[in-house]
Design a protein around this motif. Structure first.
Motif, PDB file in Angstrom:
ATOM      1  N   ALA A 453       0.830  -1.206   0.000  1.00 27.38           N
ATOM      2  CA  ALA A 453       0.000   0.000   0.000  1.00 27.38           C
ATOM      3  C   ALA A 453       0.865   1.257   0.000  1.00 27.38           C
ATOM      4  CB  ALA A 453      -0.932  -0.008   1.208  1.00 27.38           C
ATOM      5  N   LEU A 454       1.937   1.264   0.793  1.00 28.00           N
ATOM      6  CA  LEU A 454       2.825   2.423   0.844  1.00 28.00           C
ATOM      7  C   LEU A 454       3.489   2.651  -0.508  1.00 28.00           C
ATOM      8  CD1 LEU A 454       4.261   4.685   2.386  1.00 28.00           C
ATOM      9  CD2 LEU A 454       5.950   3.002   3.151  1.00 28.00           C
ATOM     10  N   GLY A 455       3.976   1.574  -1.126  1.00 26.08           N
ATOM     11  CA  GLY A 455       4.598   1.700  -2.438  1.00 26.08           C
ATOM     12  C   GLY A 455       3.626   2.210  -3.480  1.00 26.08           C
ATOM     13  N   ALA A 456       2.388   1.711  -3.446  1.00 23.98           N
ATOM     14  CA  ALA A 456       1.380   2.155  -4.409  1.00 23.98           C
ATOM     15  C   ALA A 456       1.044   3.627  -4.221  1.00 23.98           C
ATOM     16  CB  ALA A 456       0.116   1.302  -4.276  1.00 23.98           C
ATOM     17  N   PHE A 457       0.982   4.080  -2.973  1.00 16.45           N
ATOM     18  CA  PHE A 457       0.658   5.491  -2.731  1.00 16.45           C
ATOM     19  C   PHE A 457       1.812   6.397  -3.147  1.00 16.45           C
ATOM     20  CE2 PHE A 457       0.519   9.312  -0.092  1.00 16.45           C
ATOM     21  CZ  PHE A 457      -0.748   9.778  -0.423  1.00 16.45           C
ATOM     22  N   MET A 458       3.029   6.039  -2.802  1.00 18.01           N
ATOM     23  CA  MET A 458       4.171   6.891  -3.133  1.00 18.01           C
ATOM     24  C   MET A 458       4.402   6.981  -4.640  1.00 18.01           C
ATOM     25  SD  MET A 458       6.900   5.949  -0.094  1.00 18.01           S
ATOM     26  CE  MET A 458       8.128   7.124  -0.677  1.00 18.01           C
ATOM     27  N   SER A 459       4.032   5.932  -5.389  1.00 19.28           N
ATOM     28  CA  SER A 459       4.194   5.960  -6.843  1.00 19.28           C
ATOM     29  C   SER A 459       3.013   6.599  -7.553  1.00 19.28           C
ATOM     30  CB  SER A 459       4.387   4.535  -7.372  1.00 19.28           C
ATOM     31  OG  SER A 459       3.209   3.758  -7.172  1.00 19.28           O
ATOM     32  N   GLY A 460       1.948   6.913  -6.807  1.00 13.29           N
ATOM     33  CA  GLY A 460       0.779   7.545  -7.409  1.00 13.29           C
ATOM     34  C   GLY A 460      -0.267   6.591  -7.909  1.00 13.29           C
ATOM     35  N   GLU A 461      -0.091   5.275  -7.694  1.00 11.02           N
ATOM     36  CA  GLU A 461      -1.071   4.301  -8.147  1.00 11.02           C
ATOM     37  C   GLU A 461      -2.336   4.333  -7.297  1.00 11.02           C
ATOM     38  OE1 GLU A 461       0.712   0.461  -8.254  1.00 11.02           O
ATOM     39  OE2 GLU A 461       2.442   1.125  -9.427  1.00 11.02           O
ATOM     40  N   GLU A 462      -2.191   4.657  -6.005  1.00 10.59           N
ATOM     41  CA  GLU A 462      -3.329   4.745  -5.089  1.00 10.59           C
ATOM     42  C   GLU A 462      -3.409   6.164  -4.531  1.00 10.59           C
ATOM     43  OE1 GLU A 462      -5.653   2.729  -4.376  1.00 10.59           O
ATOM     44  OE2 GLU A 462      -4.969   0.745  -5.006  1.00 10.59           O
ATOM     45  N   THR A 463      -4.624   6.705  -4.482  1.00 13.79           N
ATOM     46  CA  THR A 463      -4.795   8.077  -3.995  1.00 13.79           C
ATOM     47  C   THR A 463      -5.925   8.199  -2.978  1.00 13.79           C
ATOM     48  OG1 THR A 463      -6.260   8.581  -5.867  1.00 13.79           O
ATOM     49  CG2 THR A 463      -3.910   9.063  -6.148  1.00 13.79           C
ATOM     50  N   GLY A 464      -6.379   7.089  -2.432  1.00 16.50           N
ATOM     51  CA  GLY A 464      -7.523   7.101  -1.532  1.00 16.50           C
ATOM     52  C   GLY A 464      -7.253   7.858  -0.246  1.00 16.50           C
ATOM     53  N   GLY A 465      -8.375   8.296   0.392  1.00 20.81           N
ATOM     54  CA  GLY A 465      -8.262   9.085   1.611  1.00 20.81           C
ATOM     55  C   GLY A 465      -7.577   8.353   2.741  1.00 20.81           C
ATOM     56  N   GLY A 466      -7.807   7.048   2.867  1.00 21.54           N
ATOM     57  CA  GLY A 466      -7.135   6.291   3.917  1.00 21.54           C
ATOM     58  C   GLY A 466      -5.642   6.259   3.734  1.00 21.54           C
ATOM     59  N   TYR A 467      -5.193   6.140   2.498  1.00 20.26           N
ATOM     60  CA  TYR A 467      -3.763   6.165   2.201  1.00 20.26           C
ATOM     61  C   TYR A 467      -3.178   7.547   2.489  1.00 20.26           C
ATOM     62  CZ  TYR A 467      -4.462   1.723  -0.250  1.00 20.26           C
ATOM     63  OH  TYR A 467      -4.760   0.417  -0.548  1.00 20.26           O
ATOM     64  N   ARG A 468      -3.903   8.579   2.070  1.00 23.42           N
ATOM     65  CA  ARG A 468      -3.445   9.955   2.315  1.00 23.42           C
ATOM     66  C   ARG A 468      -3.268  10.207   3.801  1.00 23.42           C
ATOM     67  NH1 ARG A 468      -6.380  13.694   2.064  1.00 23.42           N
ATOM     68  NH2 ARG A 468      -4.950  15.402   1.601  1.00 23.42           N
ATOM     69  N   ASN A 469      -4.259   9.819   4.577  1.00 20.40           N
ATOM     70  CA  ASN A 469      -4.202  10.066   6.015  1.00 20.40           C
ATOM     71  C   ASN A 469      -3.061   9.304   6.668  1.00 20.40           C
ATOM     72  OD1 ASN A 469      -5.451  11.088   8.592  1.00 20.40           O
ATOM     73  ND2 ASN A 469      -5.683   8.889   8.937  1.00 20.40           N
ATOM     74  N   ALA A 470      -2.890   8.038   6.273  1.00 22.05           N
ATOM     75  CA  ALA A 470      -1.825   7.226   6.866  1.00 22.05           C
ATOM     76  C   ALA A 470      -0.451   7.785   6.520  1.00 22.05           C
ATOM     77  CB  ALA A 470      -1.940   5.780   6.385  1.00 22.05           C
ATOM     78  N   PHE A 471      -0.269   8.211   5.260  1.00 23.37           N
ATOM     79  CA  PHE A 471       1.027   8.769   4.882  1.00 23.37           C
ATOM     80  C   PHE A 471       1.269  10.082   5.610  1.00 23.37           C
ATOM     81  CE2 PHE A 471       4.091  11.158   2.459  1.00 23.37           C
ATOM     82  CZ  PHE A 471       5.013  10.197   2.077  1.00 23.37           C
ATOM     83  N   HIS A 472       0.234  10.918   5.720  1.00 19.20           N
ATOM     84  CA  HIS A 472       0.392  12.200   6.403  1.00 19.20           C
ATOM     85  C   HIS A 472       0.788  12.002   7.861  1.00 19.20           C
ATOM     86  CE1 HIS A 472      -0.130  16.406   7.312  1.00 19.20           C
ATOM     87  NE2 HIS A 472      -1.058  16.144   8.226  1.00 19.20           N
ATOM     88  N   ARG A 473       0.182  11.022   8.522  1.00 23.21           N
ATOM     89  CA  ARG A 473       0.552  10.734   9.905  1.00 23.21           C
ATOM     90  C   ARG A 473       2.009  10.288   9.993  1.00 23.21           C
ATOM     91  NH1 ARG A 473      -3.428  12.177  13.797  1.00 23.21           N
ATOM     92  NH2 ARG A 473      -5.466  11.968  12.796  1.00 23.21           N
ATOM     93  N   GLY A 474       2.421   9.447   9.068  1.00 17.85           N
ATOM     94  CA  GLY A 474       3.816   9.026   9.050  1.00 17.85           C
ATOM     95  C   GLY A 474       4.764  10.175   8.793  1.00 17.85           C
ATOM     96  N   TYR A 475       4.365  11.071   7.886  1.00 18.42           N
ATOM     97  CA  TYR A 475       5.180  12.252   7.578  1.00 18.42           C
ATOM     98  C   TYR A 475       5.369  13.123   8.816  1.00 18.42           C
ATOM     99  CZ  TYR A 475       5.898  17.075   6.033  1.00 18.42           C
ATOM    100  OH  TYR A 475       6.347  18.376   5.906  1.00 18.42           O
ATOM    101  N   ILE A 476       4.297  13.312   9.598  1.00 18.87           N
ATOM    102  CA  ILE A 476       4.415  14.110  10.828  1.00 18.87           C
ATOM    103  C   ILE A 476       5.468  13.507  11.748  1.00 18.87           C
ATOM    104  CG2 ILE A 476       3.200  14.828  12.926  1.00 18.87           C
ATOM    105  CD1 ILE A 476       0.640  15.005  11.242  1.00 18.87           C
ATOM    106  N   GLY A 477       5.419  12.188  11.922  1.00 22.20           N
ATOM    107  CA  GLY A 477       6.409  11.527  12.771  1.00 22.20           C
ATOM    108  C   GLY A 477       7.817  11.722  12.266  1.00 22.20           C
ATOM    109  N   VAL A 478       8.006  11.592  10.954  1.00 20.51           N
ATOM    110  CA  VAL A 478       9.330  11.769  10.346  1.00 20.51           C
ATOM    111  C   VAL A 478       9.851  13.187  10.608  1.00 20.51           C
ATOM    112  CG1 VAL A 478      10.480  12.039   8.109  1.00 20.51           C
ATOM    113  CG2 VAL A 478       9.122   9.991   8.587  1.00 20.51           C
ATOM    114  N   MET A 479       9.003  14.196  10.427  1.00 17.63           N
ATOM    115  CA  MET A 479       9.461  15.573  10.582  1.00 17.63           C
ATOM    116  C   MET A 479       9.785  15.907  12.034  1.00 17.63           C
ATOM    117  SD  MET A 479       9.630  16.600   7.535  1.00 17.63           S
ATOM    118  CE  MET A 479       9.914  18.351   7.681  1.00 17.63           C
ATOM    119  N   PHE A 480       9.078  15.307  12.964  1.00 16.92           N
ATOM    120  CA  PHE A 480       9.398  15.592  14.360  1.00 16.92           C
ATOM    121  C   PHE A 480      10.686  14.894  14.791  1.00 16.92           C
ATOM    122  CE2 PHE A 480       5.250  17.497  14.649  1.00 16.92           C
ATOM    123  CZ  PHE A 480       5.432  18.471  15.629  1.00 16.92           C
ATOM    124  N   VAL A 481      10.984  13.740  14.231  1.00 15.48           N
ATOM    125  CA  VAL A 481      12.293  13.130  14.479  1.00 15.48           C
ATOM    126  C   VAL A 481      13.395  14.043  13.934  1.00 15.48           C
ATOM    127  CG1 VAL A 481      13.802  11.186  13.922  1.00 15.48           C
ATOM    128  CG2 VAL A 481      11.411  10.767  14.517  1.00 15.48           C
TER     129      VAL A 481
END
Length: 506
Positions: A453-481
């Motif tokens: 799912a992560l690979g599909a979202f990062m490559s643009g194959e998947e754009t669903g809201g659940g994927y967007r939200n999950a990636f955004h949450r992960g991005y927040i964690g990355v930026m705070f580290v």
């Protein structure tokens, strides 16, 4: 002293690096600085343009998340492992000569990257670019160190950083535009005319300089460093896909740790080590390199994952994502020289403590950016604050490293510091990729494998809201580290950076 314009007769002079050549005119110094800036711009433009093009590369070459990480990691691995050899080679064989070899090799590798039909061959080409950069990057800094006396180096390195930022300013815009409207491959072709111009200016303006006492090159050390870093990076990058208990991952981690331990053991016994451990007896040298590791870990990780957030989550075009980097380039370009003069006058400690702290605040602001933010309510404020912090730190950081060693070892010192910075970026992409994958897996719903799912979202194959939200949450964690790493760098800078009036080693 009369103004001296560079000519062909100047190119064969060999200067000892025991002290800067005080006979050089101000005009000649400007040409030498221009050559160093032009050479460094190859890596500045290439790296900044590639960042916003990675989503397009991933989609065009059908690459998974691990493969696209290796488009960056292959370059950082060879650069990080060999930049020490590059600095030592410049000290021994001539800084101008090694710098020119690096420029030519980087240009040839760029042509190979532009022609690569598969992601695997692109990764190979990026590795070759890293070898060229390992020669030209410490060469550029060592040429500046051999040209400017200590009381002018802060300004010179600040000018180098600022001019590099101005060159890098066009990188994200060009990379984004090419990804949206043309072909990302042209990013690599930009390097060819720049390399030709660099060679011409260097041959006409830069006198040769070397350390007359330098002997030997530490190829066993380079092999051990590359083996350890490669195994460790591969393991961290592949672990989210294979699992931490997979025999290959466990074996890679063991090989990485043993390889790096063997590297340190070999350096302690090598007659001509690529990383002389004695340099780390200097509290300033050790502290500033630790600061470099943390600060460039933060910067490298943020700049790798931010374009994916803007393009895949916020819905921006690659061109718009490139424009988001403009505040960073503008602030660095306009004020790096001023920041260097401040450090020359007041000492580096204030700059190297306040600068990383401000960078950390900016990174935290980028992490708090809403998932549907526009430019003003999105990256503008965070990028500007981070840019101010990095501008305060970069020039003084380089000058502090060079000033912490004897003048004859400036090539090795710049090589060590560049290796630390590149290894920091290498580890950031690998480690923060693990963080992102873990957080994404915790937030994603449904029955699909989170790794797919992560690979599909990062490559643009998947754009669903659940994927967007999950990636955004992960991005927040990355930026705070990243923000925490920058704040820790500021604390170390306040404890170890040189005070005003500190003397360089004899």
């Amino acid at each position: 002293m009369p103004v001296h314009t560079p000519g062909p007769c100047d190119t064969g002079q060999v200067r000892s690096a025991a002290a800067p050549d005080l006979s050089l005119s101000a005009a000649r110094k400007r040409w030498i600085l221009a050559a160093a800036v032009l050479g460094s711009s190859l890596t500045f433009i290439d790296g900044s343009a590639l960042g916003v093009a990675l989503p397009a590369i991933q989609n065009d070459l059908a690459a998974g998340p691990a493969a696209v990480q290796w488009v960056s990691n292959a370059y950082l691995l060879t650069l990080g492992a060999l930049v020490l050899i590059g600095g030592a080679a410049g000290d021994r064989f001539g800084r101008r000569r090694v710098f020119l070899i690096g420029v030519v090799l980087f240009a040839l590798a760029s042509i190979a990257c532009g022609l690569a039909p598969t992601v695997e061959l692109l990764i190979v080409g990026r590795g070759a670019q890293g070898i060229g950069a390992a020669l030209l990057t410490p060469g550029a800094l060592a040429v500046i160190g051999a040209t400017f006396p200590p009381d002018e180096r802060g300004k010179a390195f600040g000018t180098w950083a600022g001019a590099g930022a101005l060159f890098g300013m066009i990188g994200p815009l060009v990379g984004g535009w090419l990804s949206d409207h043309a072909d990302w491959r042209f990013i690599f072709w930009i390097n060819v005319p720049l390399a030709v111009l660099t060679v011409v200016v260097t041959l006409r303006a830069v006198p040769e300089s070397r350390d007359e006492d330098a002997r030997g090159l530490d190829w066993p050390g380079a092999l051990l460093a590359m083996t350890g870093l490669g195994a460790l990076t591969w393991s961290l990058t592949a672990a989210p896909d294979l699992g931490w208990s997979h025999p290959a991952i466990l074996g890679g981690l063991i090989v990485g740790v043993v390889g790096l331990a063997a590297f340190l053991w070999a350096e302690a016994r090598e007659r001509h080590p690529m990383m002389p451990l004695g340099l780390f007896r200097s509290r300033v040298f050790s502290g500033v390199n630790l600061l470099t590791l943390l600060l460039y870990f933060a910067l490298g990780g943020a700049m790798f994952f931010l374009p994916f957030q803007l393009i895949r989550v916020n819905g921006w075009s690659a061109t718009a994502a490139g424009a988001a980097m403009l505040p960073f380039a503008v602030v660095m370009g306009m004020f790096s020289g001023f920041a260097g003069r401040l450090a020359d006058r007041f000492g580096a400690r204030l700059s190297l403590s306040l600068g990383p702290v401000l960078a950390g605040v900016g990174l935290a602001m980028l992490g708090l950016m809403p998932d549907r933010a526009g430019y003003v309510d999105g990256p503008l404020a965070g990028m500007t604050v981070m840019a101010i912090g990095m501008t305060l730190a970069v020039g003084p950081l380089t000058a502090a490293v060079m000033g912490a060693v004897a003048p004859g070892h400036t090539g090795v010192a710049s090589g060590v510091n560049n290796a630390v910075a590149r290894v920091a970026g290498l580890l950031a992409i690998a480690v923060l990729g693990v963080v992102l994958s873990h957080l994404f897996a915790n937030w994603i719903g449904g029955d699909r494998d989170p790794r797919e799912a992560l690979g599909a979202f990062m490559s643009g194959e998947e754009t669903g809201g659940g994927y967007r939200n999950a990636f955004h949450r992960g991005y927040i964690g990355v930026m705070f580290v990243c923000a925490l790493a920058a704040l820790a760098a500021g604390i170390i800078g306040g404890l170890t950076a040189p005070k005003r009036g500190a003397q360089s080693p004899a």
